[in-house]
Design an enzyme around this catalytic site. Structure first.
Site, PDB file in Angstrom:
ATOM      1  N   HIS A 156      37.717  49.191  37.199  1.00 47.84           N
ATOM      2  CA  HIS A 156      37.983  49.327  38.639  1.00 47.84           C
ATOM      3  C   HIS A 156      39.334  48.745  39.035  1.00 47.84           C
ATOM      4  O   HIS A 156      39.786  47.739  38.513  1.00 47.84           O
ATOM      5  CB  HIS A 156      36.867  48.709  39.469  1.00 47.84           C
ATOM      6  CG  HIS A 156      36.564  47.271  39.188  1.00 47.84           C
ATOM      7  ND1 HIS A 156      35.489  46.632  39.732  1.00 47.84           N
ATOM      8  CD2 HIS A 156      37.182  46.351  38.413  1.00 47.84           C
ATOM      9  CE1 HIS A 156      35.461  45.377  39.316  1.00 47.84           C
ATOM     10  NE2 HIS A 156      36.478  45.183  38.514  1.00 47.84           N
ATOM     11  N   ASN A 157      39.963  49.468  39.943  1.00 49.68           N
ATOM     12  CA  ASN A 157      41.246  49.088  40.547  1.00 49.68           C
ATOM     13  C   ASN A 157      42.430  49.081  39.583  1.00 49.68           C
ATOM     14  O   ASN A 157      43.495  48.560  39.907  1.00 49.68           O
ATOM     15  CB  ASN A 157      41.140  47.726  41.245  1.00 49.68           C
ATOM     16  CG  ASN A 157      40.175  47.756  42.408  1.00 49.68           C
ATOM     17  OD1 ASN A 157      39.082  47.216  42.313  1.00 49.68           O
ATOM     18  ND2 ASN A 157      40.552  48.430  43.478  1.00 49.68           N
TER      19      ASN A 157
END
Length: 344
Positions: free
Chosen positions: A238-239
């Site tokens: 994520h991210n």
């Protein structure tokens, strides 16, 4: 598809050497060449096969053109020209337009009439499918997903809610884009799931390999830049941000919130620790572990290459004694510092 050598020269910008009327219907290697097929010479190690090749034509550079016994396409970058030729020769008929009767499509989806939706697909509420998109069998398109023009999902691809794909992307079977990131909070020894509220944005001309997973962001989006090429079985957490035209080979793992620059290359099995940055143009060789930010472009490596087991066992035995040897060396240095002339 079948094309003449002259057609291929014109469509790839290569210089023609020999008969333009020769018909080419496929590709081959130099050593297994046969009439009607075109090969290429990009690696000098294969130079030994050129003189005896039976290929109908060969793609090569000007330095080897005089030694080629068959017609040729002369290029400054033979491998790139081969890629273009192979693409032209492998063009297939477009998928049938429209929605297959077995597909399940929400009533409020917007699907361009020039798109193709294959058997057993599921397309949820609010999805937008642009012109020329081809979605193969058994794909799942979550709610509010947007897919750009001429993108192709081969088969069994899952796009979770809110994912955005750019134009002309190619997504291979088993890829999952937009699944939850690994966000957990520890409460008295037990794990509490942290909602993953971002999504995934994928730029134009991106290729994502089979069984690769790209997690949605925790708050902001995970971002894959235009022209990025991801191999099979890659984990993007994520991210993560991956800059434009970066290539990542199989089995790479990129931890959360890492930022990979543009025009980078990560070889197979590389691991990247979270919350660090890798500069534009960086190359990381296979099985390396990146544990801190790389601020200057270059080639980076870590780890030990494979060696015979007896040598490895000896090396490990020495490594186990390294701490004791270091302490003894420090003690000796302190002794010598107290006796500058080195004498008792």
């Amino acid at each position: 598809m079948t094309l003449t050598l002259g057609d291929l020269a014109e469509r790839t910008g290569a210089q023609l050497q020999g008969d333009a009327a020769i018909v080419i219907d496929g590709v081959c290697t130099l050593q297994d060449g046969r009439p009607g097929r075109i090969s290429f010479l990009a690696n000098p190690q294969y130079r030994k096969y050129l003189a005896d090749t039976r290929a109908g034509a060969v793609i090569l550079d000007a330095a080897h053109a005089a030694d080629c016994p068959v017609p040729a396409l002369i290029s400054g970058n033979p491998y790139v020209t081969y890629a273009r030729v192979a693409t032209l020769l492998s063009e297939t008929a477009p998928a049938a337009l429209g929605v297959h009767p077995s597909a399940v499509v929400a009533a409020d989806c917007r699907i361009d009439p020039t798109a193709s939706i294959g058997p057993l697909c599921v397309i949820e509420s609010g999805a937008e499918i642009a012109p020329g998109v081809a979605i193969g069998p058994s794909c799942v398109i979550g709610r509010d997903v947007r897919i750009g023009a001429d993108t192709r999902l081969v088969a069994n691809v899952t796009l979770c809610h809110g994912v955005q794909l750019g134009a002309r992307c190619l997504i291979h079977p088993g890829a999952v884009i937009g699944s939850d990131g690994f966000g957990l909070a520890n409460e008295s020894g037990r794990w509490l799931k942290v909602p993953q509220l971002g999504s995934v944005r994928v730029g134009d001309d991106v290729e994502i390999g089979a069984n690769t997973s790209i997690d949605r962001g925790a708050l902001e989006d995970t971002v894959i830049g235009a022209g990025v090429k991801l191999d099979n079985q890659i984990q993007v957490a994520h991210n993560v941000q991956i800059g434009e035209h970066t290539a990542v080979a199989g089995c790479v793992g990129i931890s959360g919130s890492a930022k990979i620059g543009a025009h980078c290359m990560l070889a197979g099995g590389v691991g990247v620790v979270g919350h660090l940055e890798i500069a534009d143009g960086t190359v990381v060789t296979g099985m390396s572990m990146v544990t801190k930010s790389i601020t200057e472009r270059g080639v980076y490596s870590s780890g030990l290459a494979a060696m015979p087991s007896d040598q490895w066992n000896k090396l490990v035995a020495r490594l186990k004694r390294l701490d004791d040897m270091a302490r003894r060396l420090q003690a000796l240095e302190r002794t010598l510092e107290r006796k500058p002339d080195g004498k008792e």
